[in-house]
Design a protein around this motif. Structure first.
Motif, mmCIF file in Angstrom:
data_model
loop_
_atom_site.group_PDB
_atom_site.id
_atom_site.type_symbol
_atom_site.label_atom_id
_atom_site.label_comp_id
_atom_site.label_asym_id
_atom_site.label_seq_id
_atom_site.Cartn_x
_atom_site.Cartn_y
_atom_site.Cartn_z
ATOM 1 N N VAL A 163 0.858 -1.182 0.000
ATOM 2 C CA VAL A 163 0.000 0.000 0.000
ATOM 3 C C VAL A 163 0.900 1.239 0.000
ATOM 4 C CG1 VAL A 163 -1.733 1.306 1.280
ATOM 5 C CG2 VAL A 163 -1.812 -1.216 1.240
ATOM 6 N N PRO A 164 0.700 2.149 -0.935
ATOM 7 C CA PRO A 164 1.554 3.344 -0.988
ATOM 8 C C PRO A 164 1.127 4.399 0.060
ATOM 9 C CG PRO A 164 -0.036 3.443 -2.751
ATOM 10 C CD PRO A 164 -0.275 2.140 -2.067
ATOM 11 N N GLU A 165 2.010 5.318 0.309
ATOM 12 C CA GLU A 165 1.727 6.465 1.197
ATOM 13 C C GLU A 165 1.033 7.559 0.386
ATOM 14 O OE1 GLU A 165 1.167 8.686 3.987
ATOM 15 O OE2 GLU A 165 2.896 7.562 4.738
ATOM 16 N N VAL A 166 -0.194 7.971 0.856
ATOM 17 C CA VAL A 166 -0.925 9.014 0.123
ATOM 18 C C VAL A 166 -1.353 10.174 1.033
ATOM 19 C CG1 VAL A 166 -1.748 7.453 -1.681
ATOM 20 C CG2 VAL A 166 -3.115 7.793 0.394
ATOM 21 N N THR A 167 -1.092 10.080 2.321
ATOM 22 C CA THR A 167 -1.482 11.186 3.197
ATOM 23 C C THR A 167 -0.712 12.436 2.811
ATOM 24 O OG1 THR A 167 0.173 10.466 4.821
ATOM 25 C CG2 THR A 167 -2.087 9.712 5.135
ATOM 26 N N GLY A 168 -1.430 13.566 2.891
ATOM 27 C CA GLY A 168 -0.840 14.847 2.517
ATOM 28 C C GLY A 168 -1.061 15.195 1.058
#
Length: 231
Positions: A163-168
């Motif tokens: 799962v990739p990082e998408v916060t921000g």
């Protein structure tokens, strides 16, 4: 005086045949006959040899018999014209024929559909790891428009991925990253504003096609956050 019987006594004597001369004549005739027979035999033999032999060698004529093969008759078939193929119907304006995408990996097919301006839905099998596409819906050569969603059927089960990082990120940016990684998206607080939180978190393992929950908007919109008091 003459005796009356004198005439009977003085008659001419009987002439005796010449026997030695007749015998000579018979012998001569016999010799001539033998000579003629011999000459005839020699002449016949010479004539036979002169007609069928080489006078220098005495050998008989060499007879050479040559049998020429009869010409082979080849059946000439009339020329066959190539089978007539029906012309491919032209796609209506604004449409095009969907290419055959089977036999490739689902990631390659997904990239091809994106370049064609088409959407996709991956339909994985129940088991196995084979990433090959076995069919599409609609099938190949069907006329489609840009924006059409194509169902892509994969032989094996959905693989695991990070799962990739998408916060921000903005909601739109987060959507692009998650879709590119093979995930679906579930919006909990709308589709505008930055991504304030995601579930599950980055670097966790999930299967292709699973949905990632994102929270977009300002901090007061997050679940569990107190609403600021009015002043």
């Amino acid at each position: 005086m003459t005796d009356g019987n004198a005439s009977w006594q003085t008659s001419s004597p009987v002439e005796q045949p010449d026997r030695p001369r007749r015998g000579a004549m018979v012998a001569g005739a016999a010799v001539a006959t033998v000579l003629l027979a011999t000459i005839g035999a020699i002449g016949g033999w010479a004539l036979a040899n002169s007609e069928g032999s080489d006078p220098t060698t005495g050998a008989g004529p060499e007879v050479t018999s040559t049998i020429e093969p009869s010409p082979t008759k080849t059946k000439t078939r009339p020329p066959t014209s190539p089978p007539k193929t029906a012309p491919t119907p032209k796609a209506p304006a604004g449409q095009f024929a969907l290419p055959d995408l089977t036999g490739q990996s689902f990631e390659r097919v997904r990239q091809d559909l994106r370049e064609l301006g088409l959407g996709w839905t991956l339909m994985f099998g129940d088991s196995g790891e084979d990433p090959t596409v076995v069919r599409t819906d609609p099938p190949a050569n069907t006329n489609v428009r840009k924006g059409t969603t194509v169902k892509v059927y994969v032989s094996g089960a959905a693989p695991m991925t990070d799962v990739p990082e998408v916060t921000g990120l903005s909601c739109d940016q987060a959507k692009a990253v998650l879709v590119d990684s093979g995930f679906g998206i579930e919006y909990r607080t709308g589709k505008t504003g930055p991504v304030l939180r995601q579930e599950p978190g980055p670097n966790e393992k999930r299967r292709w096609n699973e949905s990632i929950v994102i929270y977009c908007g300002s901090p007061p919109n997050l679940p569990g956050q107190p609403t600021p008091a009015a002043t």
